[in-house]
Each structure stands twice: as C-alpha cells, then as structure tokens.
Design a protein around this motif. Sequence first.
Motif, PDB file in Angstrom:
ATOM      1  N   CYS A  55       0.836  -1.198   0.000  1.00  0.00           N
ATOM      2  CA  CYS A  55       0.000   0.000   0.000  1.00  0.00           C
ATOM      3  C   CYS A  55       0.873   1.250   0.000  1.00  0.00           C
ATOM      4  O   CYS A  55       0.539   2.258  -0.626  1.00  0.00           O
ATOM      5  CB  CYS A  55      -0.923   0.010   1.215  1.00  0.00           C
ATOM      6  SG  CYS A  55      -2.223  -1.208   1.094  1.00  0.00           S
ATOM      7  N   HIS A  56       2.005   1.180   0.692  1.00  0.00           N
ATOM      8  CA  HIS A  56       2.924   2.317   0.733  1.00  0.00           C
ATOM      9  C   HIS A  56       3.409   2.635  -0.667  1.00  0.00           C
ATOM     10  O   HIS A  56       3.393   3.792  -1.101  1.00  0.00           O
ATOM     11  CB  HIS A  56       4.090   1.984   1.666  1.00  0.00           C
ATOM     12  CG  HIS A  56       4.892   3.175   2.072  1.00  0.00           C
ATOM     13  ND1 HIS A  56       5.979   3.605   1.366  1.00  0.00           N
ATOM     14  CD2 HIS A  56       4.752   4.036   3.120  1.00  0.00           C
ATOM     15  CE1 HIS A  56       6.488   4.667   1.955  1.00  0.00           C
ATOM     16  NE2 HIS A  56       5.750   4.958   3.033  1.00  0.00           N
ATOM     17  N   SER A  57       3.804   1.583  -1.378  1.00  0.00           N
ATOM     18  CA  SER A  57       4.318   1.788  -2.725  1.00  0.00           C
ATOM     19  C   SER A  57       3.201   2.275  -3.644  1.00  0.00           C
ATOM     20  O   SER A  57       3.383   3.210  -4.438  1.00  0.00           O
ATOM     21  CB  SER A  57       4.963   0.480  -3.196  1.00  0.00           C
ATOM     22  OG  SER A  57       4.792   0.314  -4.552  1.00  0.00           O
ATOM     23  N   PHE A  63       3.244   9.498  10.589  1.00  0.00           N
ATOM     24  CA  PHE A  63       2.573  10.088   9.435  1.00  0.00           C
ATOM     25  C   PHE A  63       3.356   9.774   8.169  1.00  0.00           C
ATOM     26  O   PHE A  63       4.592   9.838   8.173  1.00  0.00           O
ATOM     27  CB  PHE A  63       2.507  11.602   9.585  1.00  0.00           C
ATOM     28  CG  PHE A  63       1.265  12.066  10.259  1.00  0.00           C
ATOM     29  CD1 PHE A  63       0.076  12.138   9.560  1.00  0.00           C
ATOM     30  CD2 PHE A  63       1.280  12.430  11.589  1.00  0.00           C
ATOM     31  CE1 PHE A  63      -1.083  12.562  10.177  1.00  0.00           C
ATOM     32  CE2 PHE A  63       0.120  12.853  12.216  1.00  0.00           C
ATOM     33  CZ  PHE A  63      -1.058  12.917  11.505  1.00  0.00           C
ATOM     34  N   HIS A  64       2.645   9.460   7.112  1.00  0.00           N
ATOM     35  CA  HIS A  64       3.267   9.360   5.792  1.00  0.00           C
ATOM     36  C   HIS A  64       2.646  10.447   4.940  1.00  0.00           C
ATOM     37  O   HIS A  64       1.426  10.513   4.832  1.00  0.00           O
ATOM     38  CB  HIS A  64       2.967   8.015   5.139  1.00  0.00           C
ATOM     39  CG  HIS A  64       3.451   6.851   5.936  1.00  0.00           C
ATOM     40  ND1 HIS A  64       4.709   6.328   5.783  1.00  0.00           N
ATOM     41  CD2 HIS A  64       2.850   6.138   6.911  1.00  0.00           C
ATOM     42  CE1 HIS A  64       4.855   5.311   6.642  1.00  0.00           C
ATOM     43  NE2 HIS A  64       3.739   5.191   7.351  1.00  0.00           N
ATOM     44  N   SER A  65       3.465  11.319   4.377  1.00  0.00           N
ATOM     45  CA  SER A  65       2.930  12.345   3.509  1.00  0.00           C
ATOM     46  C   SER A  65       3.434  12.052   2.093  1.00  0.00           C
ATOM     47  O   SER A  65       4.604  12.266   1.791  1.00  0.00           O
ATOM     48  CB  SER A  65       3.396  13.707   4.013  1.00  0.00           C
ATOM     49  OG  SER A  65       2.936  14.697   3.163  1.00  0.00           O
ATOM     50  N   PHE A  66       2.537  11.529   1.241  1.00  0.00           N
ATOM     51  CA  PHE A  66       2.934  11.162  -0.127  1.00  0.00           C
ATOM     52  C   PHE A  66       2.737  12.354  -1.023  1.00  0.00           C
ATOM     53  O   PHE A  66       1.667  12.964  -1.022  1.00  0.00           O
ATOM     54  CB  PHE A  66       2.078   9.993  -0.637  1.00  0.00           C
ATOM     55  CG  PHE A  66       2.205   8.753   0.201  1.00  0.00           C
ATOM     56  CD1 PHE A  66       3.250   7.869  -0.005  1.00  0.00           C
ATOM     57  CD2 PHE A  66       1.285   8.478   1.196  1.00  0.00           C
ATOM     58  CE1 PHE A  66       3.367   6.719   0.763  1.00  0.00           C
ATOM     59  CE2 PHE A  66       1.401   7.350   1.977  1.00  0.00           C
ATOM     60  CZ  PHE A  66       2.445   6.469   1.765  1.00  0.00           C
ATOM     61  N   ARG A  67       3.781  12.666  -1.789  1.00  0.00           N
ATOM     62  CA  ARG A  67       3.647  13.785  -2.718  1.00  0.00           C
ATOM     63  C   ARG A  67       4.556  13.502  -3.909  1.00  0.00           C
ATOM     64  O   ARG A  67       5.723  13.154  -3.715  1.00  0.00           O
ATOM     65  CB  ARG A  67       4.080  15.071  -2.019  1.00  0.00           C
ATOM     66  CG  ARG A  67       3.758  16.322  -2.807  1.00  0.00           C
ATOM     67  CD  ARG A  67       4.316  17.521  -2.115  1.00  0.00           C
ATOM     68  NE  ARG A  67       3.428  17.967  -1.030  1.00  0.00           N
ATOM     69  CZ  ARG A  67       3.657  19.066  -0.322  1.00  0.00           C
ATOM     70  NH1 ARG A  67       4.728  19.774  -0.529  1.00  0.00           N
ATOM     71  NH2 ARG A  67       2.827  19.438   0.618  1.00  0.00           N
ATOM     72  N   SER A  70       6.806  10.321  -3.858  1.00  0.00           N
ATOM     73  CA  SER A  70       7.645   9.868  -2.746  1.00  0.00           C
ATOM     74  C   SER A  70       6.965  10.162  -1.411  1.00  0.00           C
ATOM     75  O   SER A  70       6.000  10.921  -1.357  1.00  0.00           O
ATOM     76  CB  SER A  70       9.023  10.512  -2.814  1.00  0.00           C
ATOM     77  OG  SER A  70       8.878  11.892  -2.737  1.00  0.00           O
ATOM     78  N   CYS A  71       7.511   9.554  -0.348  1.00  0.00           N
ATOM     79  CA  CYS A  71       6.886   9.707   0.961  1.00  0.00           C
ATOM     80  C   CYS A  71       7.836  10.413   1.923  1.00  0.00           C
ATOM     81  O   CYS A  71       9.052  10.235   1.834  1.00  0.00           O
ATOM     82  CB  CYS A  71       6.516   8.335   1.519  1.00  0.00           C
ATOM     83  SG  CYS A  71       5.781   8.461   3.163  1.00  0.00           S
ATOM     84  N   SER A  72       7.239  11.193   2.854  1.00  0.00           N
ATOM     85  CA  SER A  72       8.049  11.953   3.815  1.00  0.00           C
ATOM     86  C   SER A  72       8.865  11.030   4.718  1.00  0.00           C
ATOM     87  O   SER A  72       9.858  11.453   5.312  1.00  0.00           O
ATOM     88  CB  SER A  72       7.140  12.832   4.663  1.00  0.00           C
ATOM     89  OG  SER A  72       6.264  12.013   5.410  1.00  0.00           O
ATOM     90  N   CYS A  73       8.469   9.747   4.840  1.00  0.00           N
ATOM     91  CA  CYS A  73       9.192   8.859   5.750  1.00  0.00           C
ATOM     92  C   CYS A  73      10.439   8.285   5.086  1.00  0.00           C
ATOM     93  O   CYS A  73      11.193   7.542   5.727  1.00  0.00           O
ATOM     94  CB  CYS A  73       8.283   7.724   6.225  1.00  0.00           C
ATOM     95  SG  CYS A  73       8.024   6.437   5.002  1.00  0.00           S
ATOM     96  N   ALA A  74      10.640   8.634   3.800  1.00  0.00           N
ATOM     97  CA  ALA A  74      11.776   8.113   3.052  1.00  0.00           C
ATOM     98  C   ALA A  74      11.824   6.581   3.145  1.00  0.00           C
ATOM     99  O   ALA A  74      12.888   5.978   3.250  1.00  0.00           O
ATOM    100  CB  ALA A  74      13.084   8.735   3.519  1.00  0.00           C
TER     101      ALA A  74
END
Length: 828
Positions: free
Chosen positions: A791-793, A814-818, A821-825
């Motif tokens: 789901c992350h991918s 928190f994961h911020s997808f933009r 890519s995601c803020s959590c790297a």
Amino acid sequence: MGLTGIGGVFGDHLGDIKWAFAAKSQASDPMQAECSALAMAIYFNQVQQIEYLWIETDSLNLCNIISNRLPGPWNWKATKWQTILLMWDVICKLPQSSQPLSFLLKLENSAEKELRHWEGTVFSFSVLALWLQGHNTSATVARVVLNSMDIRKLLKASADAKNLKFGKIIHAHLIISNQISRDRVIERNSLVNLYSKCGDISSARLLFDKMRKKNVVTWGTIMAGYLQRGCASEVIELCRNMVKVNKLCPNKYILAMVLSSCSNCGLLDEGQQCHGYGLKSGLVFYQYVKNALVYMYSMCSDAKGAMQVLNSAPKSDICTYNSVLNGLLVQGDLAEAWYVLREMMVECKYDEWDSITCVNVLGVCGRLKDLILGRQVHSRVMKTGVGCDLFVGSATVDMYGKCGEISCMRKVFDRLQTKNEVTWTAILTAYLHNECFEEALKLFLEMDLDSVVPNEYTFSTLLNSCAGMTAVGYGNSLHARIEKIGMKDHTIVGNALIHMCSRCGLIEDANTVFKNMLHRDVISWNLMITGYSYHGLGEEALNVFQQMLVAKQQPSYVTFVGVLSACGVLGRVAEGFYYLNDMMREFGIEPGLEHYTCIVGLLARAGRLDEAENFMRSKPIPWDVVAWRTLLNACHVHKNYGLGKRIADIVLHMNPNDVGTCILMSNMHAKANRWDKVVDVRMLMREKHIKKEPGLSWTEIRNDTHVFVSDDNEHLESVLIHQKVKQLLAEIRATGYVPDIVSELHDVEEEQKEDHLSYHSEKLAIAYALMKTPPGAPIRVIKNLRMCDDCHSAAKFISKLTNRRIIVRDVNRFHSFRDGSCSCADYW
Ligand SMILES: [Zn+2]
Ligand SMILES: [Zn+2]
C-alpha cells in the motif's frame, strides 16, 4: 441653547452625542439633560486643560473655568452646580476610574474655603443621587431623605452591593456638606472600604494615604482590598508598615490575612514569623488564626508544620481539616492528605462535614482512585442533600471520572440540577482521560444547547478529544469558533490547537497557531518539536529547537525526546549522541528510557544494527517492548533477518501475544523465502489464539467519517469503490508499480494474493477520497495498523498519477505522499 447648538463642540465625538440625546430623553427635567450634554462637550473638548487646572489651582473655581470654555451665551447662575455634578456623572461613566476621584479630591481641597458657602449644593447632590437611583421624587423630599440617613450605613450598603456609583455620590455629599476631614477616621474607613470592595483599589489607596489618623480597622480594610485582588506582597508590606510606622499591633483578622497572603505566595519564612507573633500574642488560640496557619503550612509544602499546628490547641474543627486538606490537594501531597483524611474521620463526625469537606474528600478519593471511600462519601452526600451543591456535584463527577467509573459518572451528572461550565468541563475531561473522545464531543453539543458558555479548559479538552480520534472536520470547526471568540490567546487553548492540528496531519496549521501565540510555554515548544518529528520533518523540528534556545526557554525531558527523534528522522547519529551526552547534561536533564530508545532508533535507522544492539546491551536499564520493537522493525527494513529473528524472540519472550511482532517475523521469513518458518509462526499464532487485528482505515469527507475494512463490501458504494481501485492500480502499473505480494500472509496462490492486496482498507479509503473530493484537494487517511509495503508503494504512485497529496497516519507515524515519494523516506 439646545443640544443642536453645541454639536460643533463635540468635534469628533459624534458617538457621544447619541449619549447626550439618550440622556435628554431619559431625564424628566429637560434643563438637567441640557446641562448633561454641555458637561460632555466640556469634558471631551477640553479635558486636558480642565484636568490641568484642577491639579494646578490650589483653590478651585470650577464655575469660572467652565463658563469661560462655554460657547455662546448661557445663564450660568441657575445651573452651575447641576452642570458640575452632571459633568462628574459623565466622567463616572467613563472607564478611567481615577478621574472622578481626582475630581472629588480637588473638590475636597477647595470645599472648606469656597464650596461650603454655596447654597444648594447638598440639595443638588441629593436630587442627583436620587435621580440616578431612579427615584421620581421632589427635591425637598430628596434633601430630607439624604440628610436623615446614616451616612456610614449608606456607604456600607453601597460597598456590600458593590454599587460604586451610588457610593461616590455619598462621598461627594460628605465633601460638600463638610462632614469629612482627614481626621475623621470612621467615615474615612467607610470610604476606603467602599472603594476597595468595589475593586477600585487605587482610589482606596489614595484615600488611605491621605489619612492623617489611621487605626487597626483602616489598615485591615485596605489590606482586605489588596488580598481580594490577589496582591499578596502588598498586604505583607502594609502589615510591616502598620507595625513599624503606626506602632499598631495586628489583630486576629489582620494576622489571618497576612497568613493567607503568605499561603498564596508560598512565603514560608514570613508565615513562620506570623506564627511566632501569633504564639506571643496568644492569637493562635483563635480557631480562625489556627486554620489560616494550617493552610499556610500546607500551601508552603511544609506538611510537618501543618501537622504540628493541626495537633496543637485549640481542638481542630472541620474548618481546620478543610484548610489542611485543601492545601495538601493543591500541593499534590496525596500521602499526607490520606493520613489527614483518616484522622479527620475519627475526630469529626459526618454531621459536621460541610460542602467544602465533601469536595476535598472526593478530591482525595479521585486522585488516589479510592472508589470504595468515594462511593461511601457519595451515598452520604446524597442522604444529607449536600449533593445539590454545585461544587460537590462537580467533585462527585470528577471523582467517578478519575476512578474510571464512566457510567456512574454520567448518572451523577445527569441527575445534577445545577451545572456550570466547571461541571461540564469536569465530565468532558473525564471522558477525554478515559479515551471516550466521541462521547466528549457529543456531550459538548448538549452543553451548547444548555447555553453554558465554555471556558478555555473546555476548549482545550475538546481539541484534545479531536486529536485523540483525529477528527479533522470537528477540530477545524472548533478552531474557527475559537478564533472568532478570541479564545486562542489562552496558552492552554493554543497548545491544544497545536496538538489537534499536528495529530490530524495539519502540521502547517499547527505551525501557524504556534507562530501567532501571545505566550508560549515549554509545552508549546515541545508540541511543535515532537509534531514535526512525528511528521518526519526533522530539519524543521531542529529549527524550532534552536529558536527555543534563542528564546531562552528552558528545555525539558520531553523536549529532548522530540529532538532525538528528529535526529533519528534525519539519520544524524553524531548529533544525536551530542544532545544525549552533552546538551542534556548541560541542562541538568537525566536521560531516560524514551531518550535511549530514540538512540536505538537512530542507530537502527542508519543501518548500524549491531551497534544498536550493543548499545542496548551495554546500558543497564530495563528496556521495554517498544525499544526492542524499534530494533526489530529496523531489522525488517534493512533485511537483516538473522538478527531480526533473535530480537523477535526477545520481544515474544516479554510479550508472548504481540501480534505485530508475530506478523513482522512471518513477513521476514516470507521475504527470505523460508515458507516453512512462515508456517511455524502461523501455527504458533493459531495455538495461542493470536489473531491479526483486522485492518481498518478511515477518512473524513465533509464531516462524515467513512470506515473501510480490508476486502470490505459493506460500504454503500462498494462496487464503485472497487472499480476505482482496479482502475487506479491498472494506471499505476503502466507507470512502474509492481504489487509486493510478500506483504500478504494468506496461504493462497499468488494471483489471489494480489487480489487481497488490491482491496486493503487504506487503498479503499484512498480511492473513495479521490472519488469524493475535488481535484487537487489533499487526502487524509488513518489506519489502525502499520501500513503495509504494498500500500505504501501504491500510495506513492497514486500521488504522482493524480497529482494529489495523500497523508496517511498509521499506527507508527505520518506518511505524507507527494509526487511519487513519501516523507518517511521508506522507513517506518
Ligand atoms: Zn496494505
Ligand atoms: Zn511513508
């Protein structure tokens, strides 16, 4: 000259002309109203000059001053006094309370020479006084009435009723009729009492300072005024002067007042001096003084001193116990409070208990979670009827709430006949602390319907409830309401706003609130630092920390938890160790488990897994499951399955039923293609009846929360949602997305696994939010478990495909997808 004729004099004070018209229509005598309007004209146009003359001239001729300033012809003789008095009345209506007094004091100075000879002055005052009081009476009657009344009684009545306006009229009457001089102590005392009781302490002080003769009552009166306003240091200073300058001895009331001031300021030394004086003078034998002493000691955290006084003569009554218990509760000294409570129950029969006693005892029960005694007190309270008391009612609600007895609490609350904002806030807070967030928010609607005005604590409780259940919509509407009513300047509300925004994924809004705060305390700074870390914005978190140091705000234990997590997010190992080993020591903060866990996370994230393990083994502290799981998670991400297996054993040893760890272990085996081991773990889980918690995700669309369960067909629009997911997955596959079937635990064929994956709850929620929100709007989803790799991918690809910001809060972060890519790297 009518009102229209003086329009030009008002200049810019057009709004005030309206007042003059109102006065005209109100007054039965049109002449009086015109005087009033004129008085205003003089006041607003020439206020500085007139004041200047009042201050500068020794003997005052107000009539001349006023007549010189007046435009046009005007018959002064007839109405001169009325004009002055009405002008004074106008001044009284203005917010600066010192002006009427300085006017009165000037009158007083000149009264002896000129004013006393003027005929009709007393008469004017009388008429005015009665007119202001709304009496429709003839002038003669008014005169007779005012002259026959006992002035001191009138002053006391004004003071008790806090009617400063009427009191001032009597003050004026005293001056004009020459009934008051600096030597008349009794009248003077009444006046000081009037001003201090009505909250005009500066005027009271002016009068006090001008008195040539003062007695103990004078000193006591002014001290009571200061005590009422919370100016404790002033009270103590006055007592010193009273003894030194006037050579007067404090009586029991004064001693008790000084003791209360010491209690409020925590001045144990001064309090002990009072104790000594009380012993020498014998005043300690007054119950009143003894109670004040007990309270002083308990408020100054001297439980021993309090107990000594408690056990001394005279016998302790219920008030003594009330004082000591209240003090101990405020101090949070529960052990001592419990001991005193036991002693009180022996010495004072229940019949002697008053409502304060009940509030105190319920307070002790709540904090000690002593439900048995709490229930006993409650049933006694019900029998005697003290339960109807507002404060006892609130304390009962609070006690049940603190003991976690939510249904009892609600029953008591619903039966209360009177409730104020404190009662409502008590129950809302109890719901919050028992994590019944939705109940709290629902109940608030009832509070609104009851037209009870919420205070800052109510709002803070509500915002924290919104944070607890991530209710963005509700939180935002509360935020708007708080802005509108100007409640946001309370630090406690500002802090709760930061917390709500950051828990709801609105970290930019949290920062706006933070930047606009009038007063920031250490909690505000901590919330911002941990908020940024939580959102994976390490750089921002460390920037706020730097600003905190510049602002000279002393960091706390929690501050460094945020700072070290920020280092973890950024992978800055050396910097993390610098904060742990140097900076924390510099600020005198002893590192604790949370800080060490951050260091483990920091090392683990940097891939230095062995070092992390060594660090854990070298520190002789009781590591908890959270710390070991941090390391286990890292083993999973860095694919170090050997170490991962060992760590998982440790975690399962500590907590055999830890579902998350079982699943992580199973995933690790699957990734290493050890399917036999996967089967072992699944067998183990089945044996222990450990079930994977069903994955739940939810999203808010226009204040409605939509909940999704994996493979969910319950939603009304489930067919459409499934179609949308299918379409999205097909589109992102074209841009490079490959399903990560290892995430799936089911013992099924690969094709089926892929199918299961497709309908994970977070994918359903994202698809639904895409369907229901306008293009470009950010999407917010909350998940109860860790977000799976697939789901992350997928979320990364979807954010790029649809050009949306997707914010997912899972159980860890928190994961911020933009933009793909995601803020959590990819580390979570
Ligand atoms: Zn998933
Ligand atoms: Zn992420």
